[in-house]
Design a protein around this motif. Structure first.
Motif, short mmCIF file in Angstrom:
data_model
loop_
_atom_site.label_atom_id
_atom_site.label_comp_id
_atom_site.label_asym_id
_atom_site.label_seq_id
_atom_site.Cartn_x
_atom_site.Cartn_y
_atom_site.Cartn_z
N ARG A 114 -9.64 -0.57 35.38
CA ARG A 114 -9.60 0.73 34.71
C ARG A 114 -9.41 1.86 35.71
O ARG A 114 -8.66 2.81 35.46
N PRO B 201 -13.72 11.53 29.98
CA PRO B 201 -14.34 10.21 30.07
C PRO B 201 -13.51 9.17 29.33
O PRO B 201 -12.85 9.49 28.36
N GLN B 202 -13.53 7.96 29.82
CA GLN B 202 -12.89 6.84 29.14
C GLN B 202 -13.98 5.93 28.63
O GLN B 202 -14.95 5.66 29.33
N ASP B 203 -13.80 5.43 27.43
CA ASP B 203 -14.80 4.54 26.85
C ASP B 203 -14.09 3.29 26.35
O ASP B 203 -13.20 3.36 25.52
N SER B 204 -14.46 2.15 26.90
CA SER B 204 -13.88 0.89 26.45
C SER B 204 -14.96 0.05 25.80
O SER B 204 -15.08 -1.13 26.01
N GLU C 201 -18.32 -0.49 26.16
CA GLU C 201 -19.64 -0.53 26.76
C GLU C 201 -19.87 0.47 27.88
O GLU C 201 -20.99 0.84 28.14
N ARG D 174 -20.67 6.99 35.98
CA ARG D 174 -21.17 6.45 34.72
C ARG D 174 -22.56 7.04 34.54
O ARG D 174 -23.41 6.90 35.42
N ASP D 175 -22.77 7.71 33.43
CA ASP D 175 -24.06 8.34 33.15
C ASP D 175 -24.50 9.26 34.29
O ASP D 175 -25.67 9.29 34.68
N THR E 163 -18.76 4.17 29.58
CA THR E 163 -18.03 5.43 29.62
C THR E 163 -17.97 5.90 31.07
O THR E 163 -18.99 5.97 31.75
N LEU E 164 -16.76 6.21 31.51
CA LEU E 164 -16.54 6.65 32.88
C LEU E 164 -16.02 8.07 32.91
O LEU E 164 -15.24 8.47 32.04
N THR E 165 -16.41 8.82 33.93
CA THR E 165 -15.89 10.15 34.18
C THR E 165 -15.28 10.15 35.57
O THR E 165 -15.89 9.63 36.51
#
Length: 185
Positions: free
Chosen positions: A113, A6-9, A11, A77-78, A13-15
């Protein structure tokens, strides 16, 4: 590559993962919502003014998922799919297509992203040095967005498949696809 960390910038988080056959229905709905009909007007990538009808269908999405040298990257996301893009290995280049971000999430940096992750992934997985894509040539706002990401126009055009409703029903007579390229080195 099946799953990227996951990437978190801050606000969101993406998988990133490879789409599977069980994702087809969700992905078709996502792609359609980003490009066609009234729902697409909630984002800026709509093609609703130049094309009616479908953008894709379950068969088209399944073909991308299952073709050799092809991936459909699902972005979650989530645990919910919010974006996707097609990546296809073509020699020393990769093809980037079928890019869709949920309309309500467009304009917040998510697309930037995702394309960066797609570029990283194809360099790492396939060792390619270039990314190719085709964009409808009248989509000046979208082409400008890609140019800000380092893509350049080639002037190489491919005719729009008028009469093949799998690609939509054109509302203009001047549609064509332009090849955009980016060096990934």
């Amino acid at each position: 590559m099946d799953i990227a960390p996951p990437q978190d910038s801050g606000e969101m988080t993406l998988t990133y993962r490879d789409a599977a056959e069980c994702d087809v229905e969700v992905l078709v709905a996502l792609i359609e919502s980003a490009y066609r009909g009234d729902s697409s007007r909630g984002g800026w990538t709509t093609e609703a003014d130049i094309l009616e009808g479908q953008r894709t269908d379950p068969q088209g999405v399944l073909e991308v998922i299952s073709a050799p040298g092809s991936r459909l990257m699902a972005v979650e996301r989530d645990g919910e799919v919010v974006a996707c893009c097609q990546l296809e290995h073509r020699g020393d280049a990769a093809y980037f297509g079928m890019f869709a971000v949920r309309p309500g999430l467009q304009g917040a940096g998510l697309g930037r992203r995702i394309i960066a992750e797609a570029e990283r992934s194809v360099r790492e997985t396939w060792g390619v040095t270039r990314m190719h894509m085709t964009v409808i040539s009248v989509r000046q706002d979208l082409i400008a967005w890609y140019e800000r990401r380092g893509y350049r126009r080639t002037g190489r055009m491919t005719p729009f498949p008028y009469g093949d409703e799998r690609f939509g029903i054109p509302q203009r007579e001047d549609l064509a696809f332009e090849l955009l390229v980016k060096d990934l080195v």
